[in-house]
Write a protein that holds these residues in place. Structure first.
Motif, mmCIF file in Angstrom:
data_model
loop_
_atom_site.group_PDB
_atom_site.id
_atom_site.type_symbol
_atom_site.label_atom_id
_atom_site.label_comp_id
_atom_site.label_asym_id
_atom_site.label_seq_id
_atom_site.Cartn_x
_atom_site.Cartn_y
_atom_site.Cartn_z
ATOM 1 N N THR A 53 0.720 -1.978 -0.287
ATOM 2 C CA THR A 53 0.276 0.147 0.200
ATOM 3 C C THR A 53 1.136 0.738 -0.062
ATOM 4 O O THR A 53 0.454 2.321 -0.406
ATOM 5 C CB THR A 53 -0.631 -0.267 1.417
ATOM 6 N N LEU A 54 2.072 1.387 1.141
ATOM 7 C CA LEU A 54 2.780 2.979 0.720
ATOM 8 C C LEU A 54 3.323 2.217 -0.832
ATOM 9 O O LEU A 54 4.012 3.796 -0.460
ATOM 10 C CB LEU A 54 3.594 2.223 1.661
ATOM 11 N N ALA A 55 4.108 1.692 -0.885
ATOM 12 C CA ALA A 55 4.698 1.694 -2.282
ATOM 13 C C ALA A 55 3.733 2.301 -3.130
ATOM 14 O O ALA A 55 4.006 3.002 -4.498
ATOM 15 C CB ALA A 55 4.951 -0.005 -3.204
ATOM 16 N N GLU A 56 2.564 1.726 -3.527
ATOM 17 C CA GLU A 56 1.670 2.949 -3.915
ATOM 18 C C GLU A 56 1.112 3.508 -3.917
ATOM 19 O O GLU A 56 0.819 4.538 -4.875
ATOM 20 C CB GLU A 56 0.108 1.859 -4.349
ATOM 21 N N LEU A 57 0.603 3.853 -3.292
ATOM 22 C CA LEU A 57 0.431 5.610 -2.555
ATOM 23 C C LEU A 57 2.038 6.050 -3.189
ATOM 24 O O LEU A 57 1.888 7.985 -3.633
ATOM 25 C CB LEU A 57 0.344 5.469 -0.805
ATOM 26 N N ASP A 58 3.080 5.668 -2.686
ATOM 27 C CA ASP A 58 4.435 6.602 -2.960
ATOM 28 C C ASP A 58 4.337 7.007 -4.144
ATOM 29 O O ASP A 58 4.639 7.558 -4.849
ATOM 30 C CB ASP A 58 5.724 6.269 -2.633
ATOM 31 N N PHE A 59 3.974 6.386 -5.243
ATOM 32 C CA PHE A 59 4.069 6.021 -7.050
ATOM 33 C C PHE A 59 2.417 7.331 -6.868
ATOM 34 O O PHE A 59 2.570 7.656 -8.299
ATOM 35 C CB PHE A 59 3.135 5.094 -7.278
ATOM 36 N N ILE A 60 1.378 7.034 -5.901
ATOM 37 C CA ILE A 60 0.105 7.987 -7.013
ATOM 38 C C ILE A 60 0.670 9.557 -6.603
ATOM 39 O O ILE A 60 0.367 10.162 -7.191
ATOM 40 C CB ILE A 60 -0.937 7.652 -5.729
ATOM 41 N N PHE A 61 1.265 9.546 -6.000
ATOM 42 C CA PHE A 61 1.918 10.803 -4.545
ATOM 43 C C PHE A 61 2.574 11.851 -5.695
ATOM 44 O O PHE A 61 3.324 12.555 -5.855
ATOM 45 C CB PHE A 61 2.333 11.126 -2.913
ATOM 46 N N ALA A 62 3.374 10.658 -6.248
ATOM 47 C CA ALA A 62 4.715 11.058 -7.226
ATOM 48 C C ALA A 62 3.571 11.581 -8.655
ATOM 49 O O ALA A 62 4.303 12.450 -9.242
ATOM 50 C CB ALA A 62 5.330 9.430 -7.905
ATOM 51 N N ARG A 63 2.764 10.947 -9.112
ATOM 52 C CA ARG A 63 2.227 11.450 -10.087
ATOM 53 C C ARG A 63 1.518 13.001 -9.848
ATOM 54 O O ARG A 63 1.128 13.512 -10.740
ATOM 55 C CB ARG A 63 1.066 9.950 -10.513
ATOM 56 N N ALA A 64 0.882 12.877 -8.145
ATOM 57 C CA ALA A 64 0.302 13.610 -8.454
ATOM 58 C C ALA A 64 1.537 15.544 -7.826
ATOM 59 O O ALA A 64 1.367 16.258 -8.408
ATOM 60 C CB ALA A 64 -0.256 13.816 -6.276
ATOM 61 N N SER A 65 2.369 15.068 -7.440
ATOM 62 C CA SER A 65 3.738 16.088 -7.004
ATOM 63 C C SER A 65 4.438 16.583 -8.515
ATOM 64 O O SER A 65 4.575 17.101 -8.784
ATOM 65 C CB SER A 65 4.990 15.419 -6.896
ATOM 66 N N PHE A 66 4.423 15.964 -9.396
ATOM 67 C CA PHE A 66 4.429 15.800 -10.412
ATOM 68 C C PHE A 66 3.557 16.722 -11.455
ATOM 69 O O PHE A 66 3.652 17.850 -12.120
ATOM 70 C CB PHE A 66 4.805 14.307 -11.737
ATOM 71 N N ALA A 67 2.359 16.907 -11.231
ATOM 72 C CA ALA A 67 1.170 17.325 -11.909
ATOM 73 C C ALA A 67 1.397 18.880 -11.185
ATOM 74 O O ALA A 67 1.181 19.688 -12.265
ATOM 75 C CB ALA A 67 -0.197 16.489 -11.798
ATOM 76 N N ARG A 68 1.283 19.021 -9.536
ATOM 77 C CA ARG A 68 1.466 19.865 -9.805
ATOM 78 C C ARG A 68 3.269 21.134 -9.856
ATOM 79 O O ARG A 68 2.956 22.041 -9.651
ATOM 80 C CB ARG A 68 1.944 20.045 -7.717
ATOM 81 N N SER A 69 4.659 20.597 -10.434
ATOM 82 C CA SER A 69 5.315 21.000 -10.986
ATOM 83 C C SER A 69 4.645 22.161 -11.912
ATOM 84 O O SER A 69 5.474 22.632 -11.979
ATOM 85 C CB SER A 69 5.992 20.086 -10.900
ATOM 86 N N TYR A 70 3.991 21.194 -13.052
ATOM 87 C CA TYR A 70 3.654 22.095 -13.856
ATOM 88 C C TYR A 70 1.783 22.718 -13.799
ATOM 89 O O TYR A 70 1.635 22.512 -14.706
ATOM 90 C CB TYR A 70 3.955 21.399 -15.120
#
Length: 821
Positions: free
Chosen positions: A302-319
C-alpha cells in the motif's frame, strides 16, 4: 501502445521526469513501468487517484516516503522461517513507522463531506471556486467528491507494538540494547566485571617499577582478540605466558601473561554467549515479525502504491496540471495546452480541437513555426492522460480514449537497411495503415515529404482520404498547397496554421484552426536581404492561381486575427458590463435597505413622540378630574403652572420637528446647481458631484463614488471647500456610509481563510471607491502564500481594480499587496 510512438512522442522523457518524484525503489519501478491504458473506467480511477493526492498535497502538505526500503526479499525469507538481520528488522520497523505517519495523514483529511442544506446556491458556488483553486473537486450540490485514497489510508496496520519492540531491542544496525533480553543483560554485566578484573591485573603488572625497563611501552594492547603487554625481546623469558605477535623489527614481542590467560578465556566465552543471546533476540523478533507478515505485506504494498500515486500528483503540481475529462466519442478539446518538456516560462499555450466538426486537421506554415510541437502536444497529452497523469492545460480540457496512437515524426533514415528518408517514412506509414482502427489517433509530420512534390502531395491526399473514410482521428503537418485545397473541399477535414510574424521573422507558435498557413518564403528572403529583382523573378515563376490562393490565405489569416481580437474585446466588455450590472443591483438593494431603515427609524421616533404626548395628556386629565371632583382642593396657581408646562412641551416638540425639517431639507432650487458642483447628500450623509442638470421631474444626477442617483434639490447642499460640511444630520445613510467616511487606506486580513478575506476585501474596495481613494494596501502576510494567491485571484476579477503588485522594501515586501483603483 506501440513502442515507436512512445519514443518519437518523447513519452519516455515524461516517465523519467515522473520517476524523480518517487522516493522508494518500488515506486520508482512503478513509474518506470507506467503505460497508457485503454479501459475508460481504469483511466478515470487512475485520474481520480492523482486528483485526490494533489488535493491532499495542496490542503495538507507533503507526505514523505523517504524511509520506505524494499523489504520484499526479507518477507520471502520470513515465509520460509528464516531469521532477519538487524538492518532488515530496522527496515521493517521504519516501514511500520511510515505506515503510522501515513495513517494519521489520511485520517486528518483537509476537507470533509459538508451539510449543504443550510447553504445558499451562491455560497456553494463561492466554495466551488475556492476549492477549484486548491485542486479540490466537488459534486453539483457542493459536497466534496469521495476520496479514492481514504480507504487505503484507513486500512493501514502500523503494528506499533512490533515496531516499538524492534526499536527497543535494536539501537542501530550494529548495536543492541542491554535490556533486549535478560540473558543479554546478564552476559554484558559479567563481561564488564571480567574486564575490570583483567585490566586491574594488567595495570598492576605494567606499573611494577622493578620491571619498567623490560616494557617497550607502558601500555596494554590487543592481539588476536586477547589482551597483551609489549615486552622487549631480550626480556621475554621474564614474563611467563603466551606470545601472540612480534613487531616487524623483532625488537618487541606481545605476551599474554599467564596471570590473565584464564580471564581472557572467560572474556572470550562471554563474547560467544553474547553472540548467542543476540541470535536468540533476532530469532524472537523475526518470529514476531513473521506472525504479522500478512499485515506487513499489505502495508508495504500500500505504501509503495501511495508513493507512486503521490509521485504522479507532485509531478502534476510541478507543471500546474489539471485532470482531463475523458470520452469515447472521439472528441479532443485541449484548452491552452503547454508542452511539458518545453521551458514552462516561455512555452506558448495552444488550443487543439479534433473529433467534433472534423476528424482530420492539416497544419501548414513555415518551418520552426511550432507545427511539430503542436503535433507532439496532442499525442503526448493523449498518452499522459491515459496513463493517469494530469495534463498541463486549462481545467475542462477533454481527451478521447484511443485504442492506439501512431506517429510518423522526424527523420528515420536507416543506413543499415539501406533506406532513404522517404522509404523509411513509407515503411512506417505502411505499418500504420495495416494496424490503424477507427479508434486510433494518427500523427503525421511532413506527410509525403522527401520525394517529388507533385507525387508526394498526391500520395499524402490519398492516405488522408483513406483515413478520413475510416473515421480515424488524424493530425498532419505539411508544406504542400494541394493539401490546403484538399482540406477546404473535403468534409471532415480542417485547415490550421501556426502564426508567424513576418515583421520580426519570429513564429508566435499560436495554432490557428480554420486558416491554412503560408510558407512566407518570399517575405523571409526579402527580410534577410535577398535582392528584390531575384524575389520578383521568383514570383513570376509562380502561376497566377497559386498567387491568388496565397493572397486569399493572407487575407483570411488577417481577417481571422481581427475577428478573434474583436471577439476577445466583446467578451471582455460583456463581462465588465455584467459585473457592473451585478454591482449596481447590489447597490440598489443596499439603498433600498437603507431607505427602509430610515423610514423605520422615523416611524419609531414618531411613535415615541406620540406615546410621550399621550402620557403627558393622560397625567394632565387625571389632575384636572381630581380638581373638578374636589373643587376645595383646586389650586389656581398649580393649575396655571401645569398648563404652562404642557404648552412648553408642545412648543419644544414643534421646535424639534422644525429642526428636523430644516436638517433633512435644503432651500436650494435646481437652478442653484451646475455640472461639476460638489454637494452634500442629506439623505445619505455623503458627498457627491453633480453629473447632469435637472430632468423633467426636477431631479439632478449625482455621482457618489460608484453610486449614481437622481435626487431632488431639497436633498442637496452645496459644499464650499473652505467650509466644513454640516455638523449635524438626523438622517444618516447607515453603517456602510459611516465606514466610507472613516475608511483607512489599508486592511488587515492576517489569519483569515481565502473566503473570509475576499469577502472582507470586497466590501473594503467598495468603501474605498466611494471615499475616492486611489490606492489601498491589503495586509495578508507571507506564510504559505495560499492567502496571497487567493486574494490576487480575486483582484484579477474586479473591473474597478486598475492594477496590483506586491509591496516593495519599506512597504511590507511580499506580506502586503498594493492595489490601484
Amino acid at each position: 501502445m506501440n513502442l515507436r510512438t512512445l519514443r518519437v512522442i518523447e513519452y519516455n522523457k515524461i516517465v523519467e521526469m515522473l520517476t524523480t518524484f518517487a522516493s522508494s525503489p518500488m515506486a520508482k519501478r512503478k513509474c518506470q513501468r507506467i503505460k497508457p491504458r485503454k479501459d475508460l473506467a481504469m483511466i478515470e480511477a487512475l485520474q481520480q487517484e492523482t486528483r485526490d493526492a494533489l488535493r491532499r498535497l495542496n490542503t495538507q502538505g507533503n507526505l514523505s516516503f523517504a524511509g520506505l526500503k524494499d523489504i520484499g526479499a526479507s518477507l520471502k525469507r520470513l515465509e520460509v522461517e528464516g531469521i532477519l538481520t538487524t538492518a532488515e528488522l530496522l527496515d521493517v520497523a521504519s516501514m511500520l513507522d511510515l505506515a503510522a505517519t501515513a495513517k494519521r495523514y489520511g485520517e486528518n483529511e483537509g476537507t470533509s463531506m459538508t451539510d449543504t442544506r443550510r447553504r445558499s446556491q451562491e455560497q456553494i458556488e463561492e466554495e466551488k471556486a475556492s476549492n477549484k483553486m486548491l485542486g479540490l473537486s466537488m459534486n453539483p450540490d457542493g459536497t466534496t467528491c469521495p476520496d479514492s485514497l481514504r480507504t487505503r489510508f484507513l486500512e493501514l496496520m502500523p503494528l506499533e507494538h512490533l515496531s516499538r519492540e524492534i526499536h527497543r531491542c535494536i539501537i542501530s544496525e550494529n548495536e543492541f540494547a542491554d535490556d533486549a533480553s535478560s540473558g543479554l543483560k546478564a552476559v554484558r554485566r559479567n563481561k564488564r566485571l571480567t574486564n575490570e578484573k583483567l585490566h586491574n591485573q594488567l595495570a598492576k603488572l605494567v606499573s611494577d617499577t622493578s620491571k619498567q625497563t623490560m616494557f617497550q611501552d607502558n601500555l596494554v594492547t590487543m592481539r588476536n582478540g586477547r589482551y597483551c603487554i609489549p615486552v622487549k625481546a631480550e626480556y621475554k623469558n621474564h614474563f611467563p605466558g603466551m606470545i601472540h605477535d612480534q613487531s616487524s623489527t623483532g625488537a618487541t614481542v606481545f605476551i599474554e601473561p599467564m596471570a590473565i590467560v584464564n580471564l581472557n578465556n572467560e572474556l572470550k566465552e562471554l563474547d560467544n554467549q553474547e553472540l548467542a543471546e543476540i541470535e536468540k533476540i533476532l530469532e524472537s523478533l523475526s518470529a514476531q515479525t513473521a506472525a504479522e507478515i500478512e499485515y506487513i505485506k499489505y502495508d508495504f504494498d500500500t505504501l509503495a502504491e501511495l508513493d507512486f500515486i503521490f509521485a504522479r500528483a507532485s509531478f502534476a503540481r510541478s507543471y500546474k496540471g489539471t485532470e482531463p475529462i475523458f470520452n469515447t466519442d472521439g472528441i479532443v478539446d485541449i484548452k491552452q495546452g503547454r508542452h511539458p518538456l518545453l521551458e514552462k516560462h516561455t512555452v506558448v499555450p495552444v488550443d487543439i480541437k479534433l473529433g467534433e466538426d472534423y476528424n482530420l486537421l492539416i497544419v501548414t506554415g513555415p518551418n520552426t513555426g511550432g507545427k511539430t510541437v503542436s503535433l507532439k502536444t496532442l499525442g503526448l497529452f493523449s498518452l499522459m492522460g491515459q496513463s493517469g497523469l494530469h495534463i498541463p492545460a486549462l481545467d475542462g480540457s477533454r481527451l478521447n480514449v484511443f485504442d492506439d496512437v501512431f506517429a510518423d515524426i522526424g527523420d528515420e533514415q536507416s543506413i543499415e537497411q539501406n533506406l532513404s528518408t522517404f522509404s523509411s517514412h513509407m515503411s512506417n506509414i505502411v505499418y500504420i495503415l495495416d494496424h490503424v482502427t477507427p479508434g486510433s489517433l494518427v500523427l503525421f509530420d511532413e506527410l509525403g515529404g522527401g520525394t517529388d512534390p507533385i507525387e508526394g502531395a498526391a500520395l499524402a491526399i490519398a492516405i488522408l482520404s483513406h483515413l478520413n473514410n475510416m473515421g480515424v482521428r488524424c493530425m498532419a503537418t505539411t508544406h504542400y498547397s494541394e493539401l490546403k485545397t484538399f482540406a477546404m473541399s473535403t468534409p471532415g477535414v480542417e485547415n490550421a496554421s501556426c502564426e508567424f510574424d513576418v515583421a520580426t521573422l519570429q513564429p508566435t507558435y499560436k495554432l490557428m484552426i480554420g486558416i491554412p498557413g503560408k510558407s512566407n518564403a518570399f517575405a523571409i528572403a526579402k527580410k534577410l536581404g535577398i535582392d528584390d529583382s531575384i524575389i520578383e523573378s521568383a514570383k513570376a515563376n509562380i502561376d497566377s492561381d497559386t498567387v491568388d490562393f496565397e493572397t486569399l490565405i493572407a487575407d483570411l489569416e488577417r481577417s481571422k486575427r481581427e475577428i478573434e481580437q474583436d471577439k476577445a474585446d466583446i467578451a471582455r466588455l460583456k463581462e465588465d458590463a455584467k459585473q457592473l450590472q451585478e454591482r449596481a443591483q447590489m447597490k440598489d438593494s443596499e439603498l433600498s435597505d437603507k431607505k427602509s431603515e430610515i423610514l423605520a427609524k422615523a416611524r419609531q421616533e414618531a411613535s415615541e413622540i406620540i406615546e410621550e404626548a399621550k402620557a403627558e395628556a393622560d397625567a394632565a386629565i387625571r389632575k384636572y378630574n381630581k380638581w373638578t371632583t374636589n373643587p376645595s382642593k383646586a389650586d389656581a396657581k398649580a393649575m396655571e403652572a401645569e398648563r404652562q408646562k404642557l404648552r412648553a412641551k408642545i412648543n419644544d416638540l414643534g421646535r424639534m420637528n422644525e429642526e428636523k425639517r430644516k436638517t433633512v431639507k435644503s432651500d436650494h432650487k435646481a437652478s442653484d446647481f451646475k455640472v461639476g458642483d460638489t454637494v452634500h447628500v442629506i439623505s445619505m450623509d455623503s458627498e457627491g458631484t453633480i453629473m447632469a442638470l435637472a430632468d423633467s421631474k426636477g431631479k439632478l444626477k449625482v455621482q457618489m463614488g460608484i453610486i449614481s442617483a437622481a435626487l431632488p434639490p431639497t436633498d442637496l447642499l452645496l459644499v464650499e471647500h473652505e467650509k466644513k460640511k454640516p455638523q449635524k444630520a438626523t438622517v444618516t445613510g447607515g453603517k456602510s456610509m459611516n465606514r466610507m467616511m472613516n475608511i483607512k487606506p489599508e486592511i488587515n486580513v492576517l489569519g483569515m481563510t481565502v473566503d473570509e478575506a475576499t469577502s472582507l476585501v470586497d466590501r473594503f474596495l467598495d468603501d474605498a471607491l466611494m471615499a475616492h481613494l486611489h490606492r489601498v494596501t491589503i495586509i495578508h502576510g507571507k506564510g504559505t502564500g495560499a492567502l496571497r494567491k487567493g486574494i490576487h485571484q480575486f483582484l484579477k476579477s474586479q473591473p474597478h481594480v486598475k492594477s496590483f503588485r506586491l509591496g516593495e522594501f519599506g512597504e511590507g515586501d511580499a506580506g502586503v499587496t498594493i492595489v490601484e483603483l
